[in-house]
Design an enzyme around this catalytic site. Structure first.
Site, PDB file in Angstrom:
ATOM      1  N   GLY A  16       0.846  -1.194   0.000  1.00 43.62           N
ATOM      2  CA  GLY A  16       0.000   0.000   0.000  1.00 43.62           C
ATOM      3  C   GLY A  16       0.877   1.238   0.000  1.00 43.62           C
ATOM      4  O   GLY A  16       1.819   1.342   0.798  1.00 43.62           O
ATOM      5  N   HIS A  17       0.558   2.159  -0.898  1.00 44.66           N
ATOM      6  CA  HIS A  17       1.374   3.378  -0.985  1.00 44.66           C
ATOM      7  C   HIS A  17       0.451   4.593  -1.088  1.00 44.66           C
ATOM      8  O   HIS A  17       0.718   5.563  -1.789  1.00 44.66           O
ATOM      9  CB  HIS A  17       2.321   3.283  -2.193  1.00 44.66           C
ATOM     10  CG  HIS A  17       3.480   4.219  -2.126  1.00 44.66           C
ATOM     11  ND1 HIS A  17       4.476   4.109  -1.190  1.00 44.66           N
ATOM     12  CD2 HIS A  17       3.796   5.298  -2.880  1.00 44.66           C
ATOM     13  CE1 HIS A  17       5.356   5.074  -1.370  1.00 44.66           C
ATOM     14  NE2 HIS A  17       4.964   5.824  -2.389  1.00 44.66           N
ATOM     15  N   GLY A  22       2.379   5.805   2.009  1.00 44.23           N
ATOM     16  CA  GLY A  22       3.386   6.772   1.573  1.00 44.23           C
ATOM     17  C   GLY A  22       4.038   7.463   2.760  1.00 44.23           C
ATOM     18  O   GLY A  22       5.255   7.671   2.789  1.00 44.23           O
ATOM     19  N   ALA A  49       4.597  -2.575  -2.520  1.00 43.10           N
ATOM     20  CA  ALA A  49       3.590  -2.999  -3.495  1.00 43.10           C
ATOM     21  C   ALA A  49       2.542  -1.908  -3.632  1.00 43.10           C
ATOM     22  O   ALA A  49       1.969  -1.463  -2.628  1.00 43.10           O
ATOM     23  CB  ALA A  49       2.927  -4.304  -3.052  1.00 43.10           C
ATOM     24  N   VAL A 136      -5.638   1.999  16.394  1.00 41.83           N
ATOM     25  CA  VAL A 136      -6.493   2.690  17.364  1.00 41.83           C
ATOM     26  C   VAL A 136      -5.883   4.048  17.717  1.00 41.83           C
ATOM     27  O   VAL A 136      -4.736   4.121  18.159  1.00 41.83           O
ATOM     28  CB  VAL A 136      -6.662   1.862  18.653  1.00 41.83           C
ATOM     29  CG1 VAL A 136      -7.589   2.581  19.624  1.00 41.83           C
ATOM     30  CG2 VAL A 136      -7.198   0.474  18.337  1.00 41.83           C
ATOM     31  N   GLY A 138      -4.673   6.585  16.111  1.00 43.56           N
ATOM     32  CA  GLY A 138      -3.555   7.129  15.325  1.00 43.56           C
ATOM     33  C   GLY A 138      -2.231   7.215  16.044  1.00 43.56           C
ATOM     34  O   GLY A 138      -1.615   6.197  16.346  1.00 43.56           O
ATOM     35  N   LYS A 209     -12.526   0.118  16.904  1.00 48.27           N
ATOM     36  CA  LYS A 209     -11.449   0.491  17.818  1.00 48.27           C
ATOM     37  C   LYS A 209     -11.782   0.084  19.249  1.00 48.27           C
ATOM     38  O   LYS A 209     -10.917  -0.375  19.996  1.00 48.27           O
ATOM     39  CB  LYS A 209     -11.200   1.999  17.737  1.00 48.27           C
ATOM     40  CG  LYS A 209     -10.663   2.422  16.372  1.00 48.27           C
ATOM     41  CD  LYS A 209     -10.776   3.930  16.190  1.00 48.27           C
ATOM     42  CE  LYS A 209     -10.288   4.377  14.831  1.00 48.27           C
ATOM     43  NZ  LYS A 209     -10.706   5.772  14.531  1.00 48.27           N
ATOM     44  N   GLY A 306      -4.642  10.763  10.147  1.00 48.32           N
ATOM     45  CA  GLY A 306      -3.676  11.541   9.382  1.00 48.32           C
ATOM     46  C   GLY A 306      -2.476  10.676   9.059  1.00 48.32           C
ATOM     47  O   GLY A 306      -2.100   9.798   9.827  1.00 48.32           O
TER      48      GLY A 306
END
Lengths: 447, 447
Positions: A16-17, A22, A49, A136, A138, A209, A306
């Site tokens: 995952g990007h 990222g 990937a 949970v 962030g 969560k 975020g």
């Protein structure tokens, strides 16, 4: 262990990007030397990937491919970071990585809440670590606090603002006295809410969560299906104003508590005293209050979402794993749900079995004796009235001859309250359905 | 590691059986089965050293003696808990325990702040762990959050209410508008302040804790001698009221920040906006805000003292050590001050080198043009006035013809402010010394 005998470094594959993927990629690379100063080894991203490689990724020289499963079977990868989200193919990917002996770090709250029991059992058999701090709240290290920092405590309850979107909407409704649909639209424009906001505003994300927090607090299995979940779309600015007048704020909370009867597991709007710290957590911020029998109440506050905050926790998990991986150990030092042996003697309670105080907003017809009638019904069910607000009707209500009567009740069972509400709604003096919001007194949350 | 190959259990010796020592003893014994469920092994207290054995200790069957050094050389003890406090014989005891290959857990903030560099070096050479979570902010797992939870962050600054006594006194002064000596007396009667309150109210205790927090935040050595320390005994209820009027609270904070010039390390009363969470931490409670570059601002709140809260962190440290001890590892997984290699390129700044906004309370003579004169001096030094309060004099001030002029300034260097204050104090229009309190804007602490 001296530096001479250190392994070369931990080799990381990221699946995952997007935003978080990222962010994690960038954080691991920009902080490489500071992380090495902490851990004493390199943490190297060797494979990414993604179907949409960024310019940065292309320029980085790091190997990338489109197939996530390629990462999970790459013999050069020691640890797989799952940041693709959703159930499929994330579940298959995580299990495949475990099967191939990779440690796994994931930010996927839905995956852990719904399939965590399966995943942790597979990891246990294979002797690898599955870490999920970022799933949970962030950037707040709440899983670590629960599992390690408070390990000497029997946790009695915890309550959290664990969905930033809902908290943003409630904050804006309260501060600007604007209604839910309008604020939701603004949140969508600001990127705080998805085009389909159901997951956030109906409490499903918070329920994921809460499931994870409760398992870690009490050492029970993950029981997402048993969470009572109620959203915020029915809350009005009038409710927020009445609550304020009574000294309360309305927050969308995940609450879990262990009682003699079992475990409460519920997400719903809640009135909490304006004097508590958690009532003063505004906007998209998250906070969790944990009541332990030794530490008392502790509170953890920060950004719940975020790219950077989430990546902060993803990388903290990677660092934790690197520290134990260096020692060539074959098993997690800390069990995935805080306890080596989970309890199976605790029943998850139905919402009808909980006890609470209640806020009721009753659309009464403007008639003599209405208050007496309502009081009588509550008294019949052993419910006391702690506070009342009754004002002149205005607007639509006035035209319909409706007076909102707002009541704070004493503590009673949800079951009793359901019945009492039914009876009051059946009175001739009442002209519509009653708004009911639970009220929590977090004793000891603040002094 | 399967359960078959587990070691028997970790054997603990506790030195000290006072408030925290007794609390730790009781917690380890009352939670024995729950801790075993977490860790998968017994944590057994095998030896206690105390000059005053409690009835519980006597009845427990646990071996006890008067000599703490006996615990540190007992071959049956794997881990020594130092809860005697002070420097002597605590330092000698800890070094002796390390020399004998024991892991050490201590709640002794003064010992770690002043002698930690020596202690950690001895532990590194011997391959044992020295843990001290309980030395800072009692039951709040703040060391763990800094060292592990935020490990992916470069910490930019942190600020904490880390002395409950001072916070209790300031809270009471603010809420009841009662002066420092009166509130101190009450705090002493309630047991929140010692007979000699110097350590707490003059900021020495907070400076110990700040030293430890800063080392963990930035990966620098412990530099207690370099902390600027200012207490709260000179704060008046008038200052608290003026601050309120300007939208601020006065809190006694430990603040550390890394700048291009070096590291700020300072404990002093501070005006902070009433809208921040930390401004709403009342009474004896503690809280620390940490600003990381990835996680953003996170806040940790809870009880900073007390037998149970402190024991909660002592036992969490013991559990952490037990988990790695089981693996027969010879070195700490996590370095004692967060980083494997400490930085020595950061200079601790003198207080004269910091920059701040300032609250000034100037005892002006009730003369025409006084405000113009003061403004002129500030302007000469490039300092702007952000807010002013000037009221009718009353009480003693009125008799002496003194008008308190309260000013909030723009940001300037401490050095410049020292000079400007000197010049203003020299004006004919000013009738005494100026009260100066630093003002901090914690951007991003709350939204």
């Amino acid at each position: 262990m001296s530096q001479d005998s250190e392994k070369q470094g931990l080799r990381i594959g990221i699946c995952g990007h997007g935003t978080v993927g990222g962010g994690t990629f960038n954080l691991l690379r920009s902080k490489a030397s500071e992380i090495k100063r902490r851990v004493g080894m390199d943490l190297e991203v060797v494979h990414v990937a993604t179907r949409r490689p960024s310019a940065e990724l292309k320029a980085s020289g790091v190997h990338y491919s489109t197939d996530v499963f390629e990462v999970a079977r790459n013999p050069e990868v020691d640890l797989v970071v799952e940041l693709i989200g959703g159930f499929e193919p994330a579940l298959e990917l995580v299990l495949y990585a475990i099967e191939n002996g990779k440690h796994v770090v994931t930010a996927n709250k839905a995956l852990i809440a719904v399939h965590g029991n399966t995943i942790f059992e597979a990891a246990r058999k294979k002797g690898v670590v599955v870490a999920y701090e970022s799933a949970v709240a962030g950037g707040i290290p709440i899983i670590k606090a629960l599992r390690e920092g408070l390990a000497a405590n029997s946790i009695q309850w915890l309550a959290g603002i664990i969905n930033g979107t809902s908290n943003f909407i409630l904050t804006e409704m309260g501060e600007r006295k604007r209604d839910f649909p309008e604020v939701l639209k603004e949140a969508q424009e600001l990127g705080y809410a998805e085009a389909d906001p159901t997951f956030d505003v109906e409490g499903i994300d918070a329920a994921h969560k809460l499931t994870i927090l409760a398992a870690n607090a009490f050492g029970i299995a993950l029981e997402f299906d048993r969470v009572y979940t109620e959203g915020i779309s029915h809350i009005t600015t009038a409710d927020i104003s009445y609550a304020e007048e009574l000294g309360y704020r309305i927050k969308h909370l995940g609450i879990t508590r262990v009682t003699d009867a079992g475990v409460e597991l519920r997400v719903h709007p809640t009135l909490i005293s304006e004097n508590t710290l958690i009532a003063n957590v505004h906007g998209v911020m998250n906070a969790v209050v944990v009541k332990g029998d030794s530490a008392g109440s502790t509170l953890y506050y920060g950004a719940g979402a975020g790219a950077e905050a989430t990546a902060s926790s993803v990388v903290a998990d990677i660092i934790d794993i690197a520290r134990t991986w260096r020692e060539s150990r074959t098993q997690a030092t800390i069990p995935p749900l805080a306890f080596n042996k989970l309890r199976n003697d605790l029943r998850i309670l139905d919402i009808s079995e909980i006890e609470s105080e209640y806020y009721l907003r009753i659309p009464a017809r403007d008639k003599v004796g209405v208050m007496a009638k309502i009081s009588q019904v509550l008294t019949n069910y052993g419910i006391n009235i702690e506070a009342v607000i009754q004002k002149e009707p205005h607007g639509d209500d006035a035209e319909r001859g409706i007076v909102p009567v707002v009541i704070l009740t004493s503590r009673t069972s949800e079951n009793t309250m359901d019945v009492a509400i039914g009876v009051i709604e059946g009175l001739d003096e009442v002209g519509g359905s009653i708004m009911r919001i639970r009220v929590e007194q977090f004793d000891g949350e603040d002094n």
